[in-house]
Design a protein around this motif. Structure first.
Motif, PDB file in Angstrom:
ATOM      1  N   ALA A 195      -1.943   0.069  -9.173  1.00  0.00           N
ATOM      2  CA  ALA A 195      -2.951  -0.800  -9.792  1.00  0.00           C
ATOM      3  C   ALA A 195      -2.521  -2.256  -9.755  1.00  0.00           C
ATOM      4  CB  ALA A 195      -3.196  -0.339 -11.230  1.00  0.00           C
ATOM      5  N   GLY A 196      -1.226  -2.506  -9.933  1.00  0.00           N
ATOM      6  CA  GLY A 196      -0.756  -3.882  -9.927  1.00  0.00           C
ATOM      7  C   GLY A 196      -0.849  -4.533  -8.555  1.00  0.00           C
ATOM      8  N   LEU A 197      -0.705  -3.730  -7.488  1.00  0.00           N
ATOM      9  CA  LEU A 197      -0.766  -4.267  -6.132  1.00  0.00           C
ATOM     10  C   LEU A 197      -2.113  -4.014  -5.473  1.00  0.00           C
ATOM     11  CD1 LEU A 197       2.798  -3.212  -4.902  1.00  0.00           C
ATOM     12  CD2 LEU A 197       2.029  -5.495  -5.557  1.00  0.00           C
ATOM     13  N   ASP A 198      -3.061  -3.469  -6.218  1.00  0.00           N
ATOM     14  CA  ASP A 198      -4.418  -3.217  -5.722  1.00  0.00           C
ATOM     15  C   ASP A 198      -4.389  -2.303  -4.490  1.00  0.00           C
ATOM     16  OD1 ASP A 198      -7.150  -3.274  -5.569  1.00  0.00           O
ATOM     17  OD2 ASP A 198      -7.229  -5.167  -4.456  1.00  0.00           O
ATOM     18  N   VAL A 199      -3.672  -1.188  -4.612  1.00  0.00           N
ATOM     19  CA  VAL A 199      -3.579  -0.192  -3.541  1.00  0.00           C
ATOM     20  C   VAL A 199      -4.196   1.103  -4.038  1.00  0.00           C
ATOM     21  CG1 VAL A 199      -2.013   1.167  -2.094  1.00  0.00           C
ATOM     22  CG2 VAL A 199      -1.514  -1.233  -2.573  1.00  0.00           C
ATOM     23  N   ARG A 206      -4.269   7.218   4.385  1.00  0.00           N
ATOM     24  CA  ARG A 206      -4.545   6.744   5.738  1.00  0.00           C
ATOM     25  C   ARG A 206      -3.260   6.321   6.441  1.00  0.00           C
ATOM     26  NH1 ARG A 206      -8.177   3.737   4.383  1.00  0.00           N
ATOM     27  NH2 ARG A 206      -7.013   1.810   4.044  1.00  0.00           N
ATOM     28  N   ALA A 207      -2.372   5.669   5.712  1.00  0.00           N
ATOM     29  CA  ALA A 207      -1.119   5.222   6.321  1.00  0.00           C
ATOM     30  C   ALA A 207      -0.224   6.409   6.664  1.00  0.00           C
ATOM     31  CB  ALA A 207      -0.396   4.253   5.375  1.00  0.00           C
ATOM     32  N   ILE A 208      -0.157   7.381   5.767  1.00  0.00           N
ATOM     33  CA  ILE A 208       0.696   8.546   6.015  1.00  0.00           C
ATOM     34  C   ILE A 208       0.165   9.349   7.190  1.00  0.00           C
ATOM     35  CG2 ILE A 208       1.478  10.723   5.025  1.00  0.00           C
ATOM     36  CD1 ILE A 208       1.511   9.365   2.306  1.00  0.00           C
ATOM     37  N   ARG A 209      -1.152   9.456   7.321  1.00  0.00           N
ATOM     38  CA  ARG A 209      -1.743  10.217   8.415  1.00  0.00           C
ATOM     39  C   ARG A 209      -1.380   9.616   9.769  1.00  0.00           C
ATOM     40  NH1 ARG A 209      -6.535   9.820   6.764  1.00  0.00           N
ATOM     41  NH2 ARG A 209      -6.428  11.579   5.323  1.00  0.00           N
ATOM     42  N   GLN A 210      -1.180   8.323   9.822  1.00  0.00           N
ATOM     43  CA  GLN A 210      -0.854   7.656  11.081  1.00  0.00           C
ATOM     44  C   GLN A 210       0.649   7.513  11.303  1.00  0.00           C
ATOM     45  OE1 GLN A 210      -2.891   3.913  10.776  1.00  0.00           O
ATOM     46  NE2 GLN A 210      -4.937   4.809  10.903  1.00  0.00           N
ATOM     47  N   PHE A 211       1.459   7.974  10.367  1.00  0.00           N
ATOM     48  CA  PHE A 211       2.902   7.801  10.488  1.00  0.00           C
ATOM     49  C   PHE A 211       3.464   8.755  11.550  1.00  0.00           C
ATOM     50  CE2 PHE A 211       7.134   9.370   9.202  1.00  0.00           C
ATOM     51  CZ  PHE A 211       7.845   8.197   9.370  1.00  0.00           C
ATOM     52  N   GLY A 212       4.407   8.235  12.315  1.00  0.00           N
ATOM     53  CA  GLY A 212       5.143   9.085  13.247  1.00  0.00           C
ATOM     54  C   GLY A 212       4.371   9.507  14.473  1.00  0.00           C
ATOM     55  N   SER A 213       3.365   8.755  14.878  1.00  0.00           N
ATOM     56  CA  SER A 213       2.596   9.129  16.068  1.00  0.00           C
ATOM     57  C   SER A 213       2.632   7.983  17.079  1.00  0.00           C
ATOM     58  CB  SER A 213       1.147   9.445  15.709  1.00  0.00           C
ATOM     59  OG  SER A 213       0.521   8.327  15.109  1.00  0.00           O
ATOM     60  N   ALA A 247      -0.814  -1.411   3.121  1.00  0.00           N
ATOM     61  CA  ALA A 247      -1.905  -2.369   2.882  1.00  0.00           C
ATOM     62  C   ALA A 247      -1.379  -3.793   3.066  1.00  0.00           C
ATOM     63  CB  ALA A 247      -2.481  -2.203   1.478  1.00  0.00           C
ATOM     64  N   TYR A 248      -2.332  -4.731   3.190  1.00  0.00           N
ATOM     65  CA  TYR A 248      -2.043  -6.170   3.250  1.00  0.00           C
ATOM     66  C   TYR A 248      -2.811  -6.844   2.116  1.00  0.00           C
ATOM     67  CZ  TYR A 248      -0.275  -5.315   7.968  1.00  0.00           C
ATOM     68  OH  TYR A 248       0.422  -4.852   9.045  1.00  0.00           O
ATOM     69  N   ARG A 249      -2.121  -7.564   1.274  1.00  0.00           N
ATOM     70  CA  ARG A 249      -2.744  -8.269   0.159  1.00  0.00           C
ATOM     71  C   ARG A 249      -2.246  -9.714   0.136  1.00  0.00           C
ATOM     72  NH1 ARG A 249      -5.229  -4.381   0.732  1.00  0.00           N
ATOM     73  NH2 ARG A 249      -5.821  -2.744  -0.776  1.00  0.00           N
ATOM     74  N   ASP A 250      -3.160 -10.656   0.285  1.00  0.00           N
ATOM     75  CA  ASP A 250      -2.812 -12.078   0.277  1.00  0.00           C
ATOM     76  C   ASP A 250      -1.759 -12.388   1.336  1.00  0.00           C
ATOM     77  OD1 ASP A 250      -4.569 -12.465  -1.862  1.00  0.00           O
ATOM     78  OD2 ASP A 250      -2.986 -12.037  -3.341  1.00  0.00           O
ATOM     79  N   GLU A 251      -2.010 -11.852   2.547  1.00  0.00           N
ATOM     80  CA  GLU A 251      -1.119 -12.053   3.686  1.00  0.00           C
ATOM     81  C   GLU A 251       0.290 -11.554   3.410  1.00  0.00           C
ATOM     82  OE1 GLU A 251      -1.225 -16.104   4.852  1.00  0.00           O
ATOM     83  OE2 GLU A 251      -3.361 -16.089   5.375  1.00  0.00           O
ATOM     84  N   THR A 252       0.392 -10.568   2.529  1.00  0.00           N
ATOM     85  CA  THR A 252       1.684  -9.965   2.190  1.00  0.00           C
ATOM     86  C   THR A 252       1.643  -8.480   2.520  1.00  0.00           C
ATOM     87  OG1 THR A 252       2.005 -11.543   0.395  1.00  0.00           O
ATOM     88  CG2 THR A 252       3.377  -9.564   0.370  1.00  0.00           C
ATOM     89  N   VAL A 253       2.717  -7.996   3.141  1.00  0.00           N
ATOM     90  CA  VAL A 253       2.807  -6.576   3.514  1.00  0.00           C
ATOM     91  C   VAL A 253       3.256  -5.764   2.308  1.00  0.00           C
ATOM     92  CG1 VAL A 253       4.038  -4.907   4.934  1.00  0.00           C
ATOM     93  CG2 VAL A 253       3.281  -7.076   5.928  1.00  0.00           C
ATOM     94  N   ILE A 254       2.557  -4.677   2.044  1.00  0.00           N
ATOM     95  CA  ILE A 254       2.921  -3.754   0.963  1.00  0.00           C
ATOM     96  C   ILE A 254       3.386  -2.452   1.608  1.00  0.00           C
ATOM     97  CG2 ILE A 254       2.119  -2.466  -1.043  1.00  0.00           C
ATOM     98  CD1 ILE A 254       0.056  -4.633  -1.513  1.00  0.00           C
ATOM     99  N   SER A 255       4.637  -2.097   1.362  1.00  0.00           N
ATOM    100  CA  SER A 255       5.200  -0.875   1.943  1.00  0.00           C
ATOM    101  C   SER A 255       5.011   0.303   1.005  1.00  0.00           C
ATOM    102  CB  SER A 255       6.685  -1.075   2.234  1.00  0.00           C
ATOM    103  OG  SER A 255       7.398  -1.317   1.023  1.00  0.00           O
ATOM    104  N   LEU A 256       5.225   1.476   1.550  1.00  0.00           N
ATOM    105  CA  LEU A 256       5.025   2.696   0.765  1.00  0.00           C
ATOM    106  C   LEU A 256       6.015   2.793  -0.392  1.00  0.00           C
ATOM    107  CD1 LEU A 256       3.516   5.387   0.486  1.00  0.00           C
ATOM    108  CD2 LEU A 256       5.163   6.396   2.066  1.00  0.00           C
TER     109      LEU A 256
END
Length: 287
Positions: A195-199, A206-213, A247-256
């Motif tokens: 909630a704090g990072l709006d994720v 979606r990110a996990i589904r695309q991981f490792g391919s 996700a990307y928030r305010d041109e900042t990368v948010i990692s898992l």
């Protein structure tokens, strides 16, 4: 009657002697071709269909998986009986054929019927045929235990080292490991950090589904040479999963790792194995 047979045999000794020689020769020829097995298979030719339906109750498995499979398998040439067992998330359908049926032809017929009924099954249900074996084909149980290695490492050794080598032995149809702990990735999202990072949870999925391919981008022609364009992202390292961009928030990368806890965990067990009262991995070898 018996006295007449004895009198006829004594009166025709030469024919009786020649008949005995012929029977002995036929017996010797048959003995050389007679198959000898320590554990003979006394079952009729059987094809087993095993279907995994994760999350479904036995009633749903019976209605959505087992019943369509049974309906499709009935009526095939040579089928004597169709039996089934439906459990929580698992369906087992057994198709028995006549004694004179070739098992490979029977499996081909079942495979053709299975292709026709796949569209009627739920989307996430995987149905496959079992090996050419039966309960009479279990010839040996191998126990693997350790006082130093953890259960995950022990199961990985059984799955990826011992089992493939046993399958290369001529006559071995299947090797089924039981026990230990199956290693899995465990991702536990933190609602407060999300909630704090709006994720949202959809972003994480979606990110996990695309991981490792790996993905491809065709090729580029440069100086009369073709260069392949590839995105190599296949990885099994947990550090790469933790650094996965969700996700990307305010041109900042948010990692898992910023919105969830990522580590290894054992898959939920349904049954276990032991040897001499201690946890172990059991390998059931079927011929």
């Amino acid at each position: 009657m018996f006295n007449a047979i004895v009198r006829a045999s004594l009166a025709n000794r030469l024919f009786v002697f020649l008949g005995g020689i012929v029977l002995m020769g036929y017996g010797l020829m048959t003995l050389r071709q007679l198959p000898v097995d320590v554990f003979p298979d006394l079952n009729r030719p059987t094809v087993t269909l095993m279907s995994e339906a994760h999350g479904l109750a036995p009633e749903e498995v019976e209605q959505l998986v087992t019943f369509p499979l049974e309906t499709a398998m009935n009526g095939m040439p040579g089928v004597e009986r169709v039996r089934s067992v439906s459990g929580a998330g698992l369906s087992v359908v057994t198709i028995e054929f006549g004694w004179d049926t070739d098992i490979y032809r029977a499996r081909q017929q079942v495979s053709e019927r299975l292709q026709l009924v796949r569209d009627q099954l739920p989307a996430d249900v995987a149905s496959q045929m079992g090996p050419i074996s039966s309960i009479m084909g279990e010839i040996i149980l191998i126990a693997m235990s350790s006082t130093t290695a953890d259960p995950m490492l022990l199961r990985e050794t059984a799955d990826f080292t011992v089992r493939p080598r046993l399958l290369t032995v001529p006559g071995v149809a299947q090797v089924i490991p039981i026990g230990g702990e199956v290693r899995q990735y465990r991702i536990v999202p933190d609602p407060l950090r999300m909630a704090g990072l709006d994720v949202t949870i959809e972003d994480i999925e979606r990110a996990i589904r695309q991981f490792g391919s790996n993905t491809g981008g065709g090729f580029v022609d440069l100086n009369a040479r073709e260069f392949l364009i590839r995105n190599i992202a296949r990885s099994t390292r947990i550090e790469d999963l933790r650094n996965l961009v969700v996700a990307y928030r305010d041109e900042t990368v948010i990692s898992l790792s910023q919105v969830a806890t990522v580590d290894f965990a054992a898959r939920t067990k349904r049954g276990d194995a032991g040897f001499n009262g201690k946890p172990a991995v059991i390998l059931a070898v079927q011929k």
